[in-house]
Design a protein around this motif. Structure first.
Motif, PDB file in Angstrom:
ATOM      1  N   ALA A 190      -7.148  -4.028   3.878  1.00  0.00           N
ATOM      2  CA  ALA A 190      -7.376  -3.879   2.441  1.00  0.00           C
ATOM      3  C   ALA A 190      -8.434  -2.808   2.169  1.00  0.00           C
ATOM      4  O   ALA A 190      -8.277  -1.968   1.272  1.00  0.00           O
ATOM      5  N   GLU A 191      -9.504  -2.824   3.004  1.00  0.00           N
ATOM      6  CA  GLU A 191     -10.581  -1.851   2.811  1.00  0.00           C
ATOM      7  C   GLU A 191     -10.068  -0.426   3.054  1.00  0.00           C
ATOM      8  O   GLU A 191     -10.327   0.496   2.267  1.00  0.00           O
ATOM      9  N   ALA A 192      -9.325  -0.277   4.151  1.00  0.00           N
ATOM     10  CA  ALA A 192      -8.802   1.051   4.491  1.00  0.00           C
ATOM     11  C   ALA A 192      -7.873   1.549   3.395  1.00  0.00           C
ATOM     12  O   ALA A 192      -7.883   2.730   3.016  1.00  0.00           O
ATOM     13  N   ASN A 193      -7.068   0.625   2.848  1.00  0.00           N
ATOM     14  CA  ASN A 193      -6.151   1.000   1.784  1.00  0.00           C
ATOM     15  C   ASN A 193      -6.913   1.469   0.545  1.00  0.00           C
ATOM     16  O   ASN A 193      -6.561   2.478  -0.083  1.00  0.00           O
ATOM     17  N   ALA A 194      -7.998   0.737   0.231  1.00  0.00           N
ATOM     18  CA  ALA A 194      -8.767   1.073  -0.972  1.00  0.00           C
ATOM     19  C   ALA A 194      -9.518   2.394  -0.807  1.00  0.00           C
ATOM     20  O   ALA A 194      -9.642   3.171  -1.750  1.00  0.00           O
ATOM     21  N   SER A 195      -9.996   2.669   0.420  1.00  0.00           N
ATOM     22  CA  SER A 195     -10.837   3.849   0.604  1.00  0.00           C
ATOM     23  C   SER A 195     -10.059   5.060   1.121  1.00  0.00           C
ATOM     24  O   SER A 195     -10.648   6.085   1.456  1.00  0.00           O
ATOM     25  N   GLY A 196      -8.748   4.929   1.239  1.00  0.00           N
ATOM     26  CA  GLY A 196      -7.956   6.058   1.715  1.00  0.00           C
ATOM     27  C   GLY A 196      -8.048   6.269   3.213  1.00  0.00           C
ATOM     28  O   GLY A 196      -7.761   7.344   3.714  1.00  0.00           O
ATOM     29  N   GLY A 197      -8.463   5.222   3.945  1.00  0.00           N
ATOM     30  CA  GLY A 197      -8.592   5.358   5.393  1.00  0.00           C
ATOM     31  C   GLY A 197      -7.428   4.744   6.148  1.00  0.00           C
ATOM     32  O   GLY A 197      -7.564   4.346   7.297  1.00  0.00           O
ATOM     33  N   PRO A 250       0.817  -1.211   0.000  1.00  0.00           N
ATOM     34  CA  PRO A 250       0.000   0.000   0.000  1.00  0.00           C
ATOM     35  C   PRO A 250       0.855   1.267   0.000  1.00  0.00           C
ATOM     36  O   PRO A 250       1.953   1.286   0.571  1.00  0.00           O
ATOM     37  N   ALA A 251       0.323   2.286  -0.650  1.00  0.00           N
ATOM     38  CA  ALA A 251       1.078   3.533  -0.796  1.00  0.00           C
ATOM     39  C   ALA A 251       1.468   4.120   0.556  1.00  0.00           C
ATOM     40  O   ALA A 251       2.553   4.676   0.721  1.00  0.00           O
ATOM     41  N   ALA A 252       0.566   3.959   1.562  1.00  0.00           N
ATOM     42  CA  ALA A 252       0.862   4.527   2.878  1.00  0.00           C
ATOM     43  C   ALA A 252       2.107   3.894   3.485  1.00  0.00           C
ATOM     44  O   ALA A 252       2.840   4.531   4.252  1.00  0.00           O
ATOM     45  N   LEU A 253       2.360   2.633   3.140  1.00  0.00           N
ATOM     46  CA  LEU A 253       3.569   1.967   3.632  1.00  0.00           C
ATOM     47  C   LEU A 253       4.790   2.347   2.806  1.00  0.00           C
ATOM     48  O   LEU A 253       5.891   2.486   3.335  1.00  0.00           O
ATOM     49  N   GLN A 254       4.554   2.504   1.509  1.00  0.00           N
ATOM     50  CA  GLN A 254       5.678   2.876   0.632  1.00  0.00           C
ATOM     51  C   GLN A 254       6.281   4.200   1.059  1.00  0.00           C
ATOM     52  O   GLN A 254       7.478   4.442   0.893  1.00  0.00           O
ATOM     53  N   GLU A 255       5.429   5.040   1.621  1.00  0.00           N
ATOM     54  CA  GLU A 255       5.872   6.304   2.172  1.00  0.00           C
ATOM     55  C   GLU A 255       7.105   6.123   3.073  1.00  0.00           C
ATOM     56  O   GLU A 255       7.999   6.965   3.111  1.00  0.00           O
ATOM     57  N   PHE A 256       7.118   5.003   3.807  1.00  0.00           N
ATOM     58  CA  PHE A 256       8.232   4.754   4.725  1.00  0.00           C
ATOM     59  C   PHE A 256       9.314   3.865   4.107  1.00  0.00           C
ATOM     60  O   PHE A 256      10.473   3.935   4.487  1.00  0.00           O
TER      61      PHE A 256
END
Lengths: 290, 416
Positions: free
Chosen positions: B361-368, B121-127
Motif C-alpha cells: 500500500a505504501e509503495a503504491n501511494a508513494s509511486g515506489g 493499483p495503477a501499476a497492476l492495471q497496466e497489465f
C-alpha cells in the motif's frame, strides 16, 4: 488376386507414409518457412528474408552453443568409438561369461538420457556425490567439482554421454568383429603375425563400415542432445553448457523469438543432413556395386 | 531435431485431446499451473464460489512453476483455434497475448460495476488492461525484494536487521565468521536475476525504472549499473561453491536448518518456512532488501479471459469471484502473496503478510511500486531473458562488472 497382391503392401504402408510425410517433412518445410518470417510468440507470416539468420549468428549465445557442440561432439564421438572398440576387442577374446558381461556394458543404453543425466548430476555434485564420498573416506584433498565450474561443465556432459553410449558402440563393433572371416585371421597367424599386428593391420581396417555407422549414430545423437543437458546441468552454470537444441527450445518457446528459434532448428537440420546424406550416398553406391 | 519438434507437438496434441470435452455454456475451463497442495486448495475456494452460482469448473492444470509449460500448451491450443475460457498468466505474457492475438474477452462491464479501478493499483492495471479495456482479473501480488533471515544466525551476527547495503555486508561478514554460509542461493538464471532486481532497486529506483522499464541504454551501461554488478560480485563471495543449479526451496531449507544465514527471494519462500513450522519474528525474520524499504518489485498472477463472442456470463461471474475480497484474502493467506486489491483487511495474515500488505500500500501511494524484471513484469520475455544471460554470466564470473554493463546494453538492444 494378383492385382491385390501387388497393391496390398502399398495400401498397408500408405497411412504411415502419409503421416510421416505430413508430420515430419511438412513440418520441416513449415519450420523452414517460419525461419524467414517475423514470428515472435505465435507464428506470423511477415516475410523478413535472412534477417533471423543474421541475428542468430550475431548472438553470443548461439556461438557458445556451437562451441559447446563442437567440444561435446568431437570428444563424445572419439571417446565412445575408442572405448567401444577396446571393449569389443577385449570381449572378443573368447572369455568365459561373455554372455553375462555383454549386457552389463550394454545396459546404460536402455536408460533414457533424463535418467542418466539425473544420476550423474548426483554423482558429480560435490556436496553429495563422488567428492563427498571420498571426503567421508578420509581423502579430504580430493577435488572434483567440474559440474559447478563453467569452464569444465561441458566435459561432465561428455562423461555422462560416454557412459551411456559406449556400450552400444561396443555391441556394434563386436558384431563387426564376429563378422570378420576366420580364414583370413588364420592365414595371418600362420604367417606369424602377432595378435596386435593382426588387429591393427587386418581386423580394424576391415571394420571401416562399422566405424562409419557408429559415427553417424553418435553424430546425430550429439547434435540433438537436449534431455541430457537439461537433466544434468540445465544449461548452467550460467549458460556454460548451452547447446543448439536447448537454444532452439528456449528461443522458440520461452523467449518469444520463434523466428530465431526456427532458424536455429534449420541450421541443426543442415548439420544432421550434411552427415547423413554422404553416408546414405556411400551406402547406396556400395549397394549398387554388389 | 525434427523428431523432437514432432514429439513436442505430438505431446501437446495429446494433452489437448485428453482435455477437450465440450464445455457447456455455463462452464469455465481454466488453464493454470497451481498444482501444489496449498495452491490447489486455495483454488478450491474459487471453484466452490462459482459452483454456488451454477458455473461449472473444468480444471486444466499444467504443472511447472513459472508457467513455461502452461504457456506452451496455451500456444498450441490458441493456434489450433481452441482457446480455454480463462488462463493464468503473468505480466508481459498478458501484453504479448493481447497485442498478438487481440481476441481476449472484455471485462469492462463487471469491472465498472464493482469499481475495480479504485481498488487495483495503477501499476497492476497496466497489465490487466489493454487499450483501456479490462481483459484480466488479478489474483495476487508477489513481491520479490524480500530477504529471509534465520533469527538465530542474525542474533549471533549482532541481532540488528540490516537497513542499508553497508549494514547488510556487515551482517554477512559476521555470519561468515560464525562459520555458516552467509547467503543461501540457487544458481539458476531467474534466481540470480531476482537478487539483481533488488540490488538495482537498492541503488536507486530511478535507475531501476530507466534501465528495466524504459530500457534506456545510458542507464543500462552507466556507472550505477557497473556499481550494481559490483554489488552482485560482492554477494557472490558469500554464497557457497556448490550453489549452481540448486532449486530455490533447497536454498530456503538451508536457512531453515541454520546452515545458511539468509536468502534473498520472493515471498513464495515464506511458504517453505511456514511448512517447517517456523514462526515469523521468532524463528525467522522477513525484511525488505536493505535500501528498498517502502518500495516493492512485484509480479502478479492474473486470470486472462479469452474471447467467446464478447465475455460470457460465466466469464464475468468468474472474474467477479476472483476479485471478491473474501477470495483474495483466503487465497493469498495460503499462497504467501498479498491481495491485488488494496482494500482487503489484513486480519487473517501473519506478521510477514501484514508487513507485505502495508509495504504494498505504501509503495503504491508513494509511486515506489515497480514490475519485477526477473519475473517478467518490467519488459517482454525476449528482453528479460537477454538480461538473464548477462546477469547470470557475470554472477558466474564470466564478465567483470564493466564488461557486464556493456554486454547488458548490447543484449537488450539485440532483443528489443
Amino acid at each position: 488376386m494378383n492385382h491385390l497382391q501387388q497393391w496390398l503392401p502399398r495400401l498397408v504402408l500408405a497411412p504411415s507414409f502419409f503421416v510421416i510425410l505430413v508430420f515430419v517433412y511438412a513440418f520441416i518445410l513449415y519450420t523452414g518457412y517460419l525461419s524467414f518470417t517475423d514470428s515472435r510468440m505465435l507464428p506470423s507470416y511477415g516475410w523478413v528474408g535472412f534477417e533471423n539468420y543474421t541475428k542468430l549468428f550475431s548472438l553470443r549465445h548461439w556461438n557458445t552453443a556451437l562451441v559447446n557442440l563442437a567440444i561435446f561432439g568431437v570428444l563424445y564421438i572419439v571417446i565412445c568409438s575408442a572405448l567401444g572398440l577396446l571393449l569389443a576387442i577385449l570381449l572378443d577374446q573368447k572369455i568365459r561369461g561373455e554372455g553375462f558381461i555383454r549386457p552389463i556394458y550394454l545396459y546404460p543404453m536402455a536408460l533414457s538420457f533424463i535418467v542418466t543425466g539425473t544420476a550423474w548430476k548426483w554423482f558429480l555434485d560435490p556436496g553429495i556425490g563422488i567428492e563427498n564420498t571420498f571426503h567421508n573416506l578420509g581423502w579430504t584433498s580430493f577435488h572434483f567439482d567440474w559440474i559447478k565450474d563453467r569452464n569444465y561443465a561441458i566435459y561432465t556432459v561428455v562423461i555422462a554421454a560416454v557412459w551411456q553410449s559406449s556400450g552400444f558402440v561396443m555391441a556394434m563393433f563386436l558384431a563387426g568383429l564376429r563378422g570378420v572371416d576366420n580364414e583370413i585371421i588364420k592365414a595371418a597367424q600362420i604367417d606369424g603375425a602377432s595378435p596386435v599386428r593382426i588387429y591393427r593391420k587386418i581386423i580394424i581396417p576391415m571394420m571401416r563400415p562399422v566405424f562409419l555407422s557408429a559415427f553417424v549414430v553418435l553424430a546425430h545423437l550429439a547434435i540433438k542432445a537436449y534431455d541430457l543437458v537439461i537433466a544434468l546441468t540445465g544449461g548452467g552454470p550460467g549458460r556454460a553448457t548451452e547447446v543448439p537444441a536447448t537454444f532452439m527450445y528456449s528461443y522458440t518457446f520461452t523467449r518469444n523469438q520463434m523466428g530465431v528459434g526456427a532458424s536455429s532448428a534449420i541450421i541443426m537440420m543442415i548439420m544432421v543432413f550434411s552427415i547423413i546424406i554422404p553416408y546414405l550416398y556411400s551406402e547406396l553406391k556400395s549397394g549398387d556395386n554388389q | 531435431m525434427k523428431m523432437r519438434n514432432l514429439a513436442l507437438s505430438a505431446s501437446a496434441a495429446t494433452i489437448i485431446a485428453s482435455s477437450v470435452s465440450i464445455a457447456s455454456a455455463e462452464d469455465v475451463e481454466v488453464l493454470h499451473w497451481w498444482t501444489a497442495g496449498g495452491e490447489a486448495a486455495a483454488l478450491n475456494v474459487l471453484k466452490e464460489d462459482l459452483a454456488s452460482q451454477n458455473v461449472g469448473w473444468k480444471d486444466m492444470p499444467i504443472a511447472g512453476g513459472g508457467g513455461n509449460d502452461a504457456m506452451t500448451v496455451l500456444r498450441a491450443r490458441v493456434t489450433g483455434g481452441n482457446a480455454p475460457t480463462a488462463a493464468q498468466m503473468l505480466g508481459f505474457d498478458i501484453k504479448d497475448w493481447a497485442g498478438t492475438t487481440g481476441n481476449l474477452g472484455n471485462l469492462d462491464s463487471v469491472a465498472e460495476k464493482e469499481g475495480w479501478s479504485d481498488v487495483v493499483p495503477a501499476a497492476l492495471q497496466e497489465f490487466s488492461k489493454h487499450d483501456g479495456h479490462w481483459i484480466a482479473a488479478p489474483v495476487n501480488v508477489h513481491s520479490t525484494n524480500w530477504v529471509w533471515i534465520n533469527k538465530e544466525a542474525l542474533d549471533a551476527a549482532g541481532g540488528k536487521e540490516p537497513e542499508t547495503w553497508e549494514e547488510l555486508i556487515a551482517v554477512l561478514d559476521a555470519m561468515k565468521e560464525n562459520g555458516i554460509t552467509p547467503l543461501a542461493h540457487g544458481g539458476q538464471a531467474w534466481q540470480d536475476a531476482t537478487i539483481f532486481d533488488a540490488v538495482v532497486l537498492g541503488i536507486s529506483p530511478e535507475l531501476y525504472k530507466a534501465a528495466f522499464i524504459d530500457l534506456d541504454g545510458e542507464a543500462l551501461g552507466g556507472e550505477q549499473m557497473v556499481e550494481a554488478f559490483d554489488r552482485m560480485a560482492k554477494l557472490r563471495t558469500y554464497v557457497d561453491d556448490n550453489f549452481s543449479g540448486r532449486d530455490w526451496n533447497l536454498a530456503s531449507a538451508m536457512v531453515i536448518e541454520g546452515k545458511a544465514g539468509m536468502q534473498m527471494m520472493g515471498d513464495w519462500a515464506k511458504g517453505e518456512f511456514l511448512k517447517a513450522d517456523q514462526v515469523p519474528g521468532e524463528d525467522f525474520v522477513c525484511i525488505r532488501f536493505p535500501g528498498t524499504q517502502g518500495k516493492v518489485t512485484f509480479n502478479s498472477d492474473q486470470f486472462v479471459m479469452f474471447d467467446q463472442g464478447g465475455a460470457s456470463e460465466a466469464q464475468l461471474a468468474m472474474a467477479s469471484a476472483v476479485m471478491s475480497p473474501a477470495f483474495q484474502s483466503a487465497f493469498n493467506v495460503v499462497k504467501g502473496s498479498v491481495p491485488a486489491r488494496t482494500d482487503v483487511p489484513d486480519t487473517d495474515f501473519d506478521d510477514c503478510g501484514k508487513k507485505g500488505m502495508a509495504d504494498f500500500a505504501e509503495a503504491n501511494a508513494s509511486g515506489g511500486l515497480y514490475g519485477s524484471m526477473a519475473h517478467g513484469h518490467a519488459n517482454p520475455a525476449g528482453v528479460k531473458n537477454a538480461i538473464y544471460d548477462v546477469v547470470t554470466a557475470h554472477f558466474n564470473g564470466e564478465y567483470d562488472s564493466q564488461t557486464a554493463a556493456e554486454e547488458l546494453v548490447a543484449a537488450v538492444e539485440g532483443a528489443k
